[in-house]
Motif scaffolding. Structure first.
Motif, PDB file in Angstrom:
ATOM      1  N   ARG A 258       0.852  -1.191   0.000  1.00  0.00           N
ATOM      2  CA  ARG A 258       0.000   0.000   0.000  1.00  0.00           C
ATOM      3  C   ARG A 258       0.890   1.244   0.000  1.00  0.00           C
ATOM      4  O   ARG A 258       1.915   1.286   0.692  1.00  0.00           O
ATOM      5  N   PRO A 259       0.491   2.266  -0.756  1.00  0.00           N
ATOM      6  CA  PRO A 259       1.315   3.474  -0.864  1.00  0.00           C
ATOM      7  C   PRO A 259       1.110   4.429   0.315  1.00  0.00           C
ATOM      8  O   PRO A 259       0.752   5.601   0.132  1.00  0.00           O
ATOM      9  N   GLY A 260       1.309   3.930   1.516  1.00  0.00           N
ATOM     10  CA  GLY A 260       1.139   4.759   2.701  1.00  0.00           C
ATOM     11  C   GLY A 260       1.849   4.141   3.882  1.00  0.00           C
ATOM     12  O   GLY A 260       2.538   3.117   3.752  1.00  0.00           O
ATOM     13  N   LEU A 261       1.711   4.753   5.037  1.00  0.00           N
ATOM     14  CA  LEU A 261       2.306   4.246   6.273  1.00  0.00           C
ATOM     15  C   LEU A 261       1.243   3.556   7.107  1.00  0.00           C
ATOM     16  O   LEU A 261       0.080   3.979   7.127  1.00  0.00           O
ATOM     17  N   VAL A 262       1.626   2.503   7.800  1.00  0.00           N
ATOM     18  CA  VAL A 262       0.748   1.822   8.744  1.00  0.00           C
ATOM     19  C   VAL A 262       1.346   2.011  10.135  1.00  0.00           C
ATOM     20  O   VAL A 262       2.485   1.616  10.392  1.00  0.00           O
ATOM     21  N   LEU A 263       0.568   2.624  11.021  1.00  0.00           N
ATOM     22  CA  LEU A 263       1.013   2.906  12.381  1.00  0.00           C
ATOM     23  C   LEU A 263       0.252   2.039  13.368  1.00  0.00           C
ATOM     24  O   LEU A 263      -0.982   1.975  13.319  1.00  0.00           O
ATOM     25  N   ALA A 264       0.966   1.362  14.245  1.00  0.00           N
ATOM     26  CA  ALA A 264       0.341   0.579  15.310  1.00  0.00           C
ATOM     27  C   ALA A 264       0.049   1.510  16.480  1.00  0.00           C
ATOM     28  O   ALA A 264       0.933   2.248  16.929  1.00  0.00           O
ATOM     29  N   THR A 265      -1.183   1.494  16.969  1.00  0.00           N
ATOM     30  CA  THR A 265      -1.581   2.404  18.043  1.00  0.00           C
ATOM     31  C   THR A 265      -2.222   1.621  19.188  1.00  0.00           C
ATOM     32  O   THR A 265      -2.616   0.467  19.036  1.00  0.00           O
ATOM     33  N   ARG A 266      -2.361   2.293  20.302  1.00  0.00           N
ATOM     34  CA  ARG A 266      -3.072   1.703  21.435  1.00  0.00           C
ATOM     35  C   ARG A 266      -4.576   1.806  21.202  1.00  0.00           C
ATOM     36  O   ARG A 266      -5.033   2.648  20.431  1.00  0.00           O
ATOM     37  N   PRO A 267      -5.358   0.985  21.878  1.00  0.00           N
ATOM     38  CA  PRO A 267      -6.812   1.076  21.730  1.00  0.00           C
ATOM     39  C   PRO A 267      -7.324   2.462  22.109  1.00  0.00           C
ATOM     40  O   PRO A 267      -6.816   3.097  23.039  1.00  0.00           O
ATOM     41  N   LEU A 268      -8.300   2.937  21.362  1.00  0.00           N
ATOM     42  CA  LEU A 268      -8.990   4.197  21.622  1.00  0.00           C
ATOM     43  C   LEU A 268      -8.068   5.412  21.578  1.00  0.00           C
ATOM     44  O   LEU A 268      -8.383   6.452  22.152  1.00  0.00           O
ATOM     45  N   ALA A 269      -6.936   5.281  20.880  1.00  0.00           N
ATOM     46  CA  ALA A 269      -6.030   6.431  20.758  1.00  0.00           C
ATOM     47  C   ALA A 269      -6.715   7.550  19.980  1.00  0.00           C
ATOM     48  O   ALA A 269      -7.459   7.309  19.025  1.00  0.00           O
ATOM     49  N   LEU A 270      -6.438   8.784  20.389  1.00  0.00           N
ATOM     50  CA  LEU A 270      -7.034   9.948  19.740  1.00  0.00           C
ATOM     51  C   LEU A 270      -6.258  10.289  18.468  1.00  0.00           C
ATOM     52  O   LEU A 270      -5.037  10.335  18.463  1.00  0.00           O
ATOM     53  N   VAL A 271      -6.997  10.534  17.381  1.00  0.00           N
ATOM     54  CA  VAL A 271      -6.397  10.891  16.090  1.00  0.00           C
ATOM     55  C   VAL A 271      -6.732  12.351  15.804  1.00  0.00           C
ATOM     56  O   VAL A 271      -7.891  12.761  15.903  1.00  0.00           O
ATOM     57  N   THR A 272      -5.714  13.138  15.457  1.00  0.00           N
ATOM     58  CA  THR A 272      -5.922  14.560  15.188  1.00  0.00           C
ATOM     59  C   THR A 272      -5.343  14.916  13.819  1.00  0.00           C
ATOM     60  O   THR A 272      -4.482  14.208  13.287  1.00  0.00           O
ATOM     61  N   THR A 273      -5.802  16.016  13.264  1.00  0.00           N
ATOM     62  CA  THR A 273      -5.237  16.474  12.001  1.00  0.00           C
ATOM     63  C   THR A 273      -3.908  17.159  12.282  1.00  0.00           C
ATOM     64  O   THR A 273      -3.828  18.032  13.160  1.00  0.00           O
ATOM     65  N   PRO A 274      -2.850  16.781  11.584  1.00  0.00           N
ATOM     66  CA  PRO A 274      -1.533  17.373  11.870  1.00  0.00           C
ATOM     67  C   PRO A 274      -1.375  18.803  11.371  1.00  0.00           C
ATOM     68  O   PRO A 274      -0.413  19.470  11.732  1.00  0.00           O
ATOM     69  N   VAL A 275      -2.316  19.268  10.564  1.00  0.00           N
ATOM     70  CA  VAL A 275      -2.208  20.603   9.975  1.00  0.00           C
ATOM     71  C   VAL A 275      -3.626  21.097   9.691  1.00  0.00           C
ATOM     72  O   VAL A 275      -4.562  20.293   9.579  1.00  0.00           O
ATOM     73  N   ALA A 276      -3.805  22.380   9.593  1.00  0.00           N
ATOM     74  CA  ALA A 276      -5.115  22.916   9.227  1.00  0.00           C
ATOM     75  C   ALA A 276      -5.561  22.335   7.893  1.00  0.00           C
ATOM     76  O   ALA A 276      -4.777  22.277   6.943  1.00  0.00           O
ATOM     77  N   ALA A 277      -6.794  21.892   7.819  1.00  0.00           N
ATOM     78  CA  ALA A 277      -7.257  21.208   6.609  1.00  0.00           C
ATOM     79  C   ALA A 277      -8.780  21.238   6.535  1.00  0.00           C
ATOM     80  O   ALA A 277      -9.465  21.453   7.537  1.00  0.00           O
ATOM     81  N   THR A 278      -9.278  21.015   5.341  1.00  0.00           N
ATOM     82  CA  THR A 278     -10.716  20.909   5.100  1.00  0.00           C
ATOM     83  C   THR A 278     -11.102  19.433   5.014  1.00  0.00           C
ATOM     84  O   THR A 278     -10.410  18.635   4.385  1.00  0.00           O
ATOM     85  N   ILE A 279     -12.212  19.078   5.661  1.00  0.00           N
ATOM     86  CA  ILE A 279     -12.698  17.697   5.567  1.00  0.00           C
ATOM     87  C   ILE A 279     -13.341  17.502   4.199  1.00  0.00           C
ATOM     88  O   ILE A 279     -14.315  18.158   3.857  1.00  0.00           O
TER      89      ILE A 279
END
Length: 373
Positions: A258-279
């Motif tokens: 896959r042309p991306g990164l896969v990150l292993a996280t803890r359960p229920l970890a909070l995900v935030t936008t790293p930069v100002a962006a439009t959804i």
């Protein structure tokens, strides 16, 4: 591992790990109590979403540090126990000698059947041996005191852990509610939910979906890119605290690249936008689970996939650091948390977040855009 990343990633500053496991656990307990204070203060904050975001992060860092402190304390206790067990006979003889000296008066110990000369020699030998015995006894006492301290620490940590697990759950719930009630975010365009839903259902690949987004409308007009976005290359924080599992175009166990990164996280970890962006899109997509497609600048799309919950609505403009979702799973109960920390094993990052960056319609390696942490 391809790319400039290796080891754990963090989306923000983490607690410094002390060389002393007991000190690490104490610092974690202090951090958890500080997070509880932040949670109480968040209700009156002007930007409640931002306040609660920081609170959840503080709880996550405190629990991570507490787990590490308990893990290292357990390993230290096991090391001491192994050393003491290996020296069991030697320690038994030492204790016997010390007990014998304590029972007998010094004058009796110095008596020797060969007379005064033998007694003098025995006294000289005893004078040389006694400091060594005392040093051995002192080292043994320090090790036993350390074990007692570690066990007391583990018992006190259980209460801090229970409060931390309850606090982070409350903070997440209040954050979800605050995001749902938020009305102050600018809306860059009005999304067409039906067209987006049809596009998501009809797309067979992520490439096709990304191309279709341009046809749905709402893409940044010419010249509307935030100034300095290119200058942020190499400085962005990761959207979630995690560990790199697979790099850009690195095959998984099934041979899929896959042309991306896969990150292993803890359960229920909070995900935030790293930069100002439009959804641009939020919701389920193909086999990626819940997906958030963000547009940080003209010609760029940031895809975050694999979350259990996603926040916000299409067309909203988010400031950097705004929560966009939560990973799946569930927080362990207190007993499971303590057992995992004591055993020092198990996978404490069972969830995976897929992150893809697309420029001009094609995926590019996201790694160079993010700060190595």
């Amino acid at each position: 591992m391809p790319g400039p990343f290796s080891g754990p990633f963090s989306s923000g500053p983490a607690l410094a790990a002390s060389a002393d496991p007991a000190e690490t656990a104490r610092e974690a307990a202090t951090a958890l109590r500080a997070a509880a204070e932040r949670l109480r203060a968040a209700g009156g904050a002007r930007d409640r979403v931002a306040a609660l975001t920081g609170t959840v992060r503080a709880y996550e860092e405190g629990l991570t540090a507490l787990r590490e402190g308990l893990r290292r304390a357990a390993l230290r206790e096991q090391t001491i126990a192994a050393v003491l067990d290996a020296r069991r006979e030697e320690i038994a003889r030492l204790v016997g000698v010390l007990a014998g000296i304590e029972r007998n008066p010094e004058t009796v110990v110095l008596l020797h059947p060969t007379g005064p000369l033998g007694a003098a020699r025995a006294g000289m030998m005893l004078g040389e041996v006694t400091p060594a015995l005392q040093a051995e006894a002192e080292a043994l006492r320090r090790q036993m005191d350390e074990v007692a301290l570690i066990r007391a620490l583990q018992e006190s940590a259980a209460d801090d852990l229970a409060a931390g697990l309850a606090g982070v759950q409350t903070a997440r719930t209040e954050l979800s509610q605050a995001i749902a009630e938020r009305r102050d975010l600018p809306q860059r365009f009005a999304a067409d939910p039906e067209r987006l839903a049809h596009l998501a259902l009809s797309s067979e690949t992520l490439d096709g979906f990304a191309e279709g987004l341009a046809q749905v409308g709402g893409m940044a007009p010419e010249g509307s890119a935030p100034p300095g976005f290119e200058a942020l290359r190499g400085t962005l924080p990761l959207p979630v605290e995690g560990t790199l599992l697979r790099g850009f175009e690195q095959a998984d166990a099934a041979g899929i690249e896959r042309p991306g990164l896969v990150l292993a996280t803890r359960p229920l970890a909070l995900v935030t936008t790293p930069v100002a962006a439009t959804i641009r899109y939020r919701g389920p997509l193909l086999d990626y689970g819940n997906v958030m497609v963000l547009e940080p600048a003209e010609g760029y799309l940031l895809v975050l996939a694999g979350m259990a919950q996603v926040y916000g609505g299409e067309g909203q403009v988010l400031p950097g650091g705004t929560p966009v979702g939560l990973m799946g799973g569930a927080d362990p109960n207190r007993a499971a948390f303590l057992d995992a920390a004591a055993e020092g094993g198990g996978n404490d990052r069972p969830e995976t977040l897929y992150m893809e960056l697309r420029q001009g319609g094609s995926p590019v390696d996201p790694a160079p855009w993010f700060a190595r942490q």
